[in-house]
Design an enzyme around this catalytic site. Structure first.
Site, short mmCIF file in Angstrom:
data_model
loop_
_atom_site.label_atom_id
_atom_site.label_comp_id
_atom_site.label_asym_id
_atom_site.label_seq_id
_atom_site.Cartn_x
_atom_site.Cartn_y
_atom_site.Cartn_z
N PRO A 296 35.62 46.03 45.04
CA PRO A 296 34.61 45.38 44.19
C PRO A 296 34.86 43.88 44.11
CG PRO A 296 35.55 47.30 43.11
CD PRO A 296 36.40 47.01 44.30
N CYS A 297 33.88 43.13 43.64
CA CYS A 297 34.01 41.67 43.58
C CYS A 297 35.19 41.28 42.70
CB CYS A 297 32.71 41.05 43.07
SG CYS A 297 32.51 41.11 41.28
N LEU A 298 35.69 40.08 42.92
CA LEU A 298 36.88 39.62 42.20
C LEU A 298 36.67 39.55 40.70
CD1 LEU A 298 38.01 36.81 44.68
CD2 LEU A 298 39.03 39.09 44.39
N SER B 52 35.46 41.72 38.90
CA SER B 52 35.75 43.03 38.32
C SER B 52 37.21 43.15 37.89
CB SER B 52 35.42 44.14 39.32
OG SER B 52 36.34 44.14 40.40
N ARG B 53 38.03 42.16 38.25
CA ARG B 53 39.44 42.17 37.86
C ARG B 53 39.67 41.56 36.48
NH1 ARG B 53 38.23 43.44 42.71
NH2 ARG B 53 39.77 43.33 44.39
#
Length: 268
Positions: free
Chosen positions: A173-175, A177-178
């Protein structure tokens, strides 16, 4: 008992794609959208492939898109996604993905009059995906879902298409999402996450891992295959965090959607 055999996934997808005289495929750089674009191109669908870049998109994903586009001869457009210009996205509410996809699909719609297609697959319907609401509002189509394809089906099709390492790409998932819900999305944080995950992947040999930005500090989540290397991971992350002026909160077992606080069911 019927002697009829189920229609193969590729045949189901071809039938779905035959409904469209042309498509604009939004390609993130992951296995789903790359496989969809590759299959549609091979199937002869007039195709525009559009890849959006932002601080939330890993550089290796963009490089992967460019490499495959050059190899296959896609009509590729690389554009800014625009979500960092939206304060609703940067505030990082639980439905942040809605604002991300709103900006993305509006940006793509300004570049083409073709129907926009996403790489969402059937498994995505079991997660909390507010981005799918934005897609519905903008009449984005989901050929893989319409063809009844799961992530496993997509990987199998990628292998059939000869996409090599693309077929085995881990979920990525895209960064953004972290970052834990409520912590503002910051380009410097995402750049740190990208650097850290690249170093961690080299250390552990890949597999599932996430560098998380939490209210307690930076945390690392490891899949089962990497838990035996937690000590080495902790040592590396302590060094990286100290060099960047960040607090390190330690490592733990990977849990899908751990950064979404308040969402019913999550997968990031």
């Amino acid at each position: 008992m019927s002697d009829l055999q189920p229609m193969p996934a590729a045949a189901r997808l071809a039938r779905v794609l035959d409904r469209f005289p042309a498509l604009a495929v939004a390609v993130s750089g992951g296995v789903d959208s790359l496989t969809l674009a590759s299959f549609a191109f091979a199937h002869g669908v007039p195709l525009s492939v559009i890849h959006a870049v932002s601080p939330a998109v890993p550089a290796e994903a963009t490089a992967r898109v460019r490499e495959l586009a050059a190899a296959q001869g896609w009509d590729l457009t690389v554009t800014g996604s625009g979500e960092f210009e939206d304060p609703r996205y940067r505030d990082n509410p639980v439905d942040r993905c809605y604002f991300c996809k709103t900006n993305l699909y509006d940006r793509i719609a300004g570049l083409t009059d073709r129907p926009i297609a996403s790489g969402a697959n059937l498994d995505d319907l079991g997660d909390y995906r507010p981005g799918l609401i934005a897609a519905t509002e903008r009449r984005v189509v989901h050929p893989l879902i319409e063809a009844g394809m799961t992530k496993a089906d997509v990987r199998a099709l990628a292998r059939e298409l000869g996409l090599g390492a693309v077929a085995e790409l881990p979920a990525q998932p895209c960064l953004a999402s972290r970052v834990e819900t409520g912590i503002a999305i910051d380009a410097d944080d995402l750049a740190f996450v990208e650097r850290a995950e690249r170093r961690l992947s080299a250390l552990t040999g890949g597999g599932t891992l996430r560098c998380r930005i939490t209210h307690q500090g930076v945390a690392v989540e490891l899949g089962e295959e990497a838990m035996g290397q937690a000590g080495a991971v902790d040592a590396l992350m302590a060094q990286l965090c100290a060099g960047d002026g960040r607090a390190y909160a330690g490592s733990r077992a990977y849990r899908r959607g751990a950064m979404f606080v308040g969402a019913p069911t999550m997968g990031a």
